[in-house]
Write an enzyme that holds these catalytic residues in place. Structure first.
Site, short mmCIF file in Angstrom:
data_model
loop_
_atom_site.label_atom_id
_atom_site.label_comp_id
_atom_site.label_asym_id
_atom_site.label_seq_id
_atom_site.Cartn_x
_atom_site.Cartn_y
_atom_site.Cartn_z
N LYS A 151 -21.21 8.89 19.27
CA LYS A 151 -19.82 9.04 18.80
C LYS A 151 -19.77 9.99 17.62
O LYS A 151 -20.56 9.88 16.69
CB LYS A 151 -19.25 7.68 18.41
CG LYS A 151 -17.81 7.71 17.94
CD LYS A 151 -17.34 6.35 17.50
CE LYS A 151 -17.88 5.96 16.14
NZ LYS A 151 -17.30 4.70 15.64
N GLN B 202 -15.29 1.53 3.43
CA GLN B 202 -15.58 2.51 2.37
C GLN B 202 -16.78 1.97 1.57
O GLN B 202 -16.62 1.44 0.48
CB GLN B 202 -14.36 2.70 1.48
CG GLN B 202 -13.12 3.18 2.26
CD GLN B 202 -11.89 3.24 1.38
OE1 GLN B 202 -11.88 3.90 0.34
NE2 GLN B 202 -10.83 2.55 1.79
N GLY C 276 -8.84 3.40 19.29
CA GLY C 276 -9.16 4.71 19.84
C GLY C 276 -10.61 4.80 20.32
O GLY C 276 -10.89 5.26 21.43
N GLY D 211 8.05 -8.88 -6.50
CA GLY D 211 6.88 -9.01 -5.65
C GLY D 211 5.66 -9.59 -6.32
O GLY D 211 4.65 -9.87 -5.67
N GLU D 212 5.71 -9.80 -7.63
CA GLU D 212 4.57 -10.36 -8.36
C GLU D 212 4.30 -11.79 -7.93
O GLU D 212 5.21 -12.59 -7.78
CB GLU D 212 4.88 -10.30 -9.86
CG GLU D 212 3.76 -10.75 -10.76
CD GLU D 212 4.14 -10.65 -12.22
OE1 GLU D 212 3.82 -11.58 -12.99
OE2 GLU D 212 4.78 -9.63 -12.62
#
Length: 347
Positions: free
Chosen positions: A227, A132, A260, A73-74
């Site tokens: 919310k 984040q 959602g 996968g590299e």
């Protein structure tokens, strides 16, 4: 498994000043003239169709690069043309699979730096890890800052991004950042729909500035949804602030992930007396049950842009409409290359 980022190379037309290219809706727009041979655009595998559209708009060929993977996968990457002294733009949203596309972007920046590119601008239509952006709980990472540092360390000289989740993320970079907004594309679409008695709705307090801007451009009323986030990817709509009874409502957000929040917001607006509910967002992440939720929801139409490539499931869903931001990004690239103002795109 091997993948090549540049199998398809767009051929330029004979007269670039008079050439035309069709946009996503079939309309024909004037093709912009390439400034010089030192302007180059490369891309990874995240959103090749968008990179092709940008190159078509600018009237240039996409930069040639070969990307493949070892059996574990590299990633292996090689730039296949001379970029010494060039002004290079790398188009690569960090969408799903996020880590894979982020690594491709970092390796391409490093390869261009080692190939003596004069300036490297990362064009990131969707900036992953942006949610984040602060330490809101003990012992959590501020990943938006980490990714900004990684891009700078790899060798990026500046960044061009579209609708960051939080505008203050620009301050995480130690290099210049040009922040584009998809709102002109979205506003133009809904203006043509000419919805009567329109109220623009922010799904949370954090998106009020974005919703207010759109409401002002469309001469519409403004409403806000209170919310409360109960868990990751889980929200509960508490209250509708503003008058929506008997009105058409347009929910505007930067990201639709699991949908959602969007679906619950639409239900709350309907319960408050809204006639019809539409939704739009810059980034169609559409993970997990998102498409199924939108399909079964009371929302009339969901309008998004192509910062993230459309999945096959999304293409089959009639409620989802995708608009192209290729022209907007291309004009910003042209402005950066020519050292002219980017902010004039939003006046």
């Amino acid at each position: 498994m091997a993948t090549t980022a540049t199998d398809k190379v767009q051929q330029p037309h004979g007269d670039e000043k008079k050439g035309h290219q069709p946009d996503a809706k079939g309309e024909r727009k004037p093709q912009r003239t390439r400034v010089d041979d030192k302007l180059k655009i490369f891309c990874g595998t995240a959103n090749e169709p968008l990179a092709e559209e940008i190159c078509q708009f600018l009237g240039i060929q996409r930069g040639q690069a070969h990307m493949t993977r070892f059996s574990d996968g590299e990633v292996y990457l090689q730039i296949l043309e001379n970029v010494r002294g060039s002004d290079v733009f790398v188009v690569q949203p960090t969408c799903y699979p996020v880590d894979q596309h982020l690594m491709e972007l970092l390796l391409m920046i490093d390869a261009l730096k080692r190939a003596s590119a004069r300036r490297i601008t990362t064009v990131i239509p969707y900036f992953g890890y942006a949610r984040q952006d602060r330490k809101d709980k003990p012992r959590v990472a501020i990943s938006a800052k980490l990714v900004a540092d990684l891009l700078t360390t790899a060798g990026a000289h500046r960044a061009l991004v579209v609708d960051l989740h939080a505008p203050q993320i620009q301050g995480y970079f130690n290099i210049p950042v040009d922040h584009l907004f998809a709102s002109p594309v979205l506003v133009d679409y809904f203006r043509k729909m000419a919805l009567p008695n329109l109220t623009v709705v922010s799904p949370d307090a954090g998106g009020v500035e974005r919703a207010r801007f759109v409401a002002k451009k469309m001469d519409a009323a403004l409403a806000i949804l209170d919310k409360r986030r109960t868990d990751m990817n889980t929200t509960e709509v508490m209250n509708v602030i503003g008058d929506v009874e008997g009105r058409n409502c347009l929910i505007i957000d930067d990201i639709i992930d699991t949908a959602g929040t969007t679906v619950k917001a639409a239900e709350a607006l309907k319960d408050a007396g809204a006639i019809a509910v539409y939704a739009c967002a810059s980034h169609a992440v559409l993970s997990g049950p998102a498409i199924e939720r939108l399909s079964k929801s009371v929302i009339e139409q969901v309008v998004v842009t192509n910062t993230i490539p459309e999945s096959e499931a999304a293409k089959r869903e009639p409620k989802i409409k995708v608009l192209s931001i290729a022209g907007l990004v291309a004009r910003a690239i042209q402005s950066i290359h020519e050292e002219t103002s980017v902010s004039t795109l939003f006046l």
